[in-house]
Design a protein around this motif. Structure first.
Motif, PDB file in Angstrom:
ATOM      1  N   ASN A  69      -4.661   8.434  -4.304  1.00  0.00           N
ATOM      2  CA  ASN A  69      -3.605   9.271  -4.884  1.00  0.00           C
ATOM      3  C   ASN A  69      -2.224   8.823  -4.388  1.00  0.00           C
ATOM      4  O   ASN A  69      -1.435   9.626  -3.892  1.00  0.00           O
ATOM      5  N   GLN A  70      -1.954   7.526  -4.565  1.00  0.00           N
ATOM      6  CA  GLN A  70      -0.715   6.941  -4.065  1.00  0.00           C
ATOM      7  C   GLN A  70       0.373   6.969  -5.150  1.00  0.00           C
ATOM      8  O   GLN A  70       0.084   6.809  -6.324  1.00  0.00           O
ATOM      9  N   SER A  71       1.601   7.163  -4.700  1.00  0.00           N
ATOM     10  CA  SER A  71       2.716   7.214  -5.649  1.00  0.00           C
ATOM     11  C   SER A  71       3.976   6.680  -4.988  1.00  0.00           C
ATOM     12  O   SER A  71       4.169   6.824  -3.780  1.00  0.00           O
ATOM     13  N   GLY A  72       4.824   6.057  -5.796  1.00  0.00           N
ATOM     14  CA  GLY A  72       6.099   5.582  -5.305  1.00  0.00           C
ATOM     15  C   GLY A  72       7.189   6.615  -5.506  1.00  0.00           C
ATOM     16  O   GLY A  72       7.071   7.526  -6.331  1.00  0.00           O
ATOM     17  N   LYS A  73       8.267   6.478  -4.735  1.00  0.00           N
ATOM     18  CA  LYS A  73       9.439   7.309  -4.924  1.00  0.00           C
ATOM     19  C   LYS A  73      10.642   6.403  -5.150  1.00  0.00           C
ATOM     20  O   LYS A  73      11.026   6.127  -6.276  1.00  0.00           O
ATOM     21  N   SER A  74      11.246   5.884  -4.060  1.00  0.00           N
ATOM     22  CA  SER A  74      12.274   4.863  -4.281  1.00  0.00           C
ATOM     23  C   SER A  74      11.624   3.568  -4.766  1.00  0.00           C
ATOM     24  O   SER A  74      12.258   2.758  -5.451  1.00  0.00           O
ATOM     25  N   ALA A  75      10.367   3.364  -4.412  1.00  0.00           N
ATOM     26  CA  ALA A  75       9.586   2.270  -4.993  1.00  0.00           C
ATOM     27  C   ALA A  75       8.958   2.755  -6.298  1.00  0.00           C
ATOM     28  O   ALA A  75       8.622   3.930  -6.434  1.00  0.00           O
ATOM     29  N   ARG A  76       8.818   1.828  -7.249  1.00  0.00           N
ATOM     30  CA  ARG A  76       8.187   2.205  -8.509  1.00  0.00           C
ATOM     31  C   ARG A  76       6.694   2.448  -8.332  1.00  0.00           C
ATOM     32  O   ARG A  76       6.088   3.244  -9.042  1.00  0.00           O
ATOM     33  N   SER A  77       6.083   1.734  -7.396  1.00  0.00           N
ATOM     34  CA  SER A  77       4.657   1.900  -7.134  1.00  0.00           C
ATOM     35  C   SER A  77       4.379   1.558  -5.671  1.00  0.00           C
ATOM     36  O   SER A  77       5.152   0.836  -5.034  1.00  0.00           O
ATOM     37  N   LEU A  78       3.271   2.071  -5.162  1.00  0.00           N
ATOM     38  CA  LEU A  78       2.856   1.819  -3.784  1.00  0.00           C
ATOM     39  C   LEU A  78       1.347   1.702  -3.768  1.00  0.00           C
ATOM     40  O   LEU A  78       0.642   2.550  -4.317  1.00  0.00           O
ATOM     41  N   ASP A  79       0.845   0.644  -3.153  1.00  0.00           N
ATOM     42  CA  ASP A  79      -0.599   0.402  -3.081  1.00  0.00           C
ATOM     43  C   ASP A  79      -0.950  -0.031  -1.657  1.00  0.00           C
ATOM     44  O   ASP A  79      -0.792  -1.194  -1.294  1.00  0.00           O
ATOM     45  N   VAL A  80      -1.417   0.940  -0.842  1.00  0.00           N
ATOM     46  CA  VAL A  80      -1.843   0.651   0.527  1.00  0.00           C
ATOM     47  C   VAL A  80      -3.324   0.317   0.492  1.00  0.00           C
ATOM     48  O   VAL A  80      -4.121   1.041  -0.130  1.00  0.00           O
ATOM     49  N   LYS A  81      -3.721  -0.757   1.150  1.00  0.00           N
ATOM     50  CA  LYS A  81      -5.090  -1.272   1.069  1.00  0.00           C
ATOM     51  C   LYS A  81      -6.010  -0.558   2.061  1.00  0.00           C
ATOM     52  O   LYS A  81      -5.635  -0.313   3.212  1.00  0.00           O
ATOM     53  N   ASN A  82      -7.224  -0.256   1.612  1.00  0.00           N
ATOM     54  CA  ASN A  82      -8.240   0.294   2.510  1.00  0.00           C
ATOM     55  C   ASN A  82      -8.503  -0.690   3.645  1.00  0.00           C
ATOM     56  O   ASN A  82      -8.495  -1.908   3.446  1.00  0.00           O
ATOM     57  N   THR A  83      -8.781  -0.152   4.840  1.00  0.00           N
ATOM     58  CA  THR A  83      -8.949  -1.051   5.982  1.00  0.00           C
ATOM     59  C   THR A  83      -9.787  -0.416   7.085  1.00  0.00           C
ATOM     60  O   THR A  83      -9.914   0.813   7.156  1.00  0.00           O
ATOM     61  N   PHE A  84     -10.352  -1.278   7.944  1.00  0.00           N
ATOM     62  CA  PHE A  84     -11.075  -0.835   9.132  1.00  0.00           C
ATOM     63  C   PHE A  84     -10.110  -0.694  10.301  1.00  0.00           C
ATOM     64  O   PHE A  84      -9.061  -1.346  10.357  1.00  0.00           O
ATOM     65  N   GLY A  85     -10.496   0.151  11.268  1.00  0.00           N
ATOM     66  CA  GLY A  85      -9.738   0.296  12.498  1.00  0.00           C
ATOM     67  C   GLY A  85     -10.662   0.613  13.652  1.00  0.00           C
ATOM     68  O   GLY A  85     -11.817   1.011  13.449  1.00  0.00           O
ATOM     69  N   VAL A  86     -10.178   0.428  14.862  1.00  0.00           N
ATOM     70  CA  VAL A  86     -10.909   0.771  16.081  1.00  0.00           C
ATOM     71  C   VAL A  86     -10.442   2.132  16.574  1.00  0.00           C
ATOM     72  O   VAL A  86      -9.242   2.425  16.543  1.00  0.00           O
TER      73      VAL A  86
END
Length: 227
Positions: free
Chosen positions: A153-170
């Motif tokens: 459910n990602q959306s841009g504001k000053s950016a037209r679009s935003l796509d954060v990638k799924n990722t692993f973490g410790v």
């Protein structure tokens, strides 16, 4: 900085622990050896918790190709639910379930962008814990594990679009339960998740990419129930 909601929760837990300690001492005096007999009962391996959780992000990141660019992220307070399974008195696995959102802000050389956009996060985290059992009803633990965060459910504001990638973490974890009786307890928990997803965005018609260094602290207080 830890929110006032969590500070109040911690103060409540501390006050309840003190009250329960006094009550437990009175009961032990009144009942003699009865608590020792009750302690011999075999507990269920299943445990659940419900916490109020303060999600405190690390304000750092970059946009590739833009020297001096930086990012910051909003903090949130959310409910969190977890399920634990005890393989023995000392070893347990815990699955942490919650969802939250983060607003992304430009900083440094891109501070004029202000709020770049917003994303929701679903960060299931599995930790393996060691529980210390030498302190009676006070039961501290430490843990470490893996996190996989899904951004949706990602959306841009000053950016037209935003796509954060799924990722692993410790994930690293420390906390304690204070058991009021055989089933109910009070919990305080702190987790650090090393989470650094890549992202793409469209700013002013130009495609950009970079890395967000979220690395959140998850500070929580709540209740424990052992079946």
């Amino acid at each position: 900085m830890i929110s006032s909601n969590i500070v109040r929760a911690i103060m409540t837990v501390t006050a309840l622990v003190a009250a329960c300690t006094a009550e437990a001492a009175d009961m032990a005096t009144a009942q003699g050896a009865a608590p020792a007999a009750a302690a011999g009962a075999e507990p269920s391996p299943w445990q659940i918790r419900l916490r109020a959780l303060d999600v405190i992000t690390n304000d750092s990141g970059r946009v590739d190709g833009l020297p001096g660019s930086d990012l910051s992220f909003s903090n949130t307070v959310i409910p969190e639910f977890d399920i634990s399974y005890f393989f023995s008195d000392n070893i347990a696995a815990e699955l942490i379930l919650a969802t939250t959102y983060a607003k992304v802000y430009g900083g440094g050389s891109i501070s004029a962008l202000d709020e770049v956009g917003k994303t929701w996060l679903l960060p299931p985290t599995l930790t393996l814990q060691y529980h210390f059992t030498d302190f009676g009803t006070f039961r501290p633990y430490v843990g470490a594990g893996v996190n996989y965060t899904l951004f949706y459910n990602q959306s841009g504001k000053s950016a037209r679009s935003l796509d954060v990638k799924n990722t692993f973490g410790v994930a690293l974890q420390a906390g304690f339960d204070y058991m009021v009786d055989d089933h109910w307890g009070l919990n305080f928990d702190a987790k650090k998740i090393f989470l650094r997803p890549d992202f793409d965005a469209n700013v002013g018609g130009a495609g950009v990419s970079g890395k967000a260094k979220l690395d959140p602290w998850l500070i929580g207080a709540g209740v424990t129930y052992r079946f």
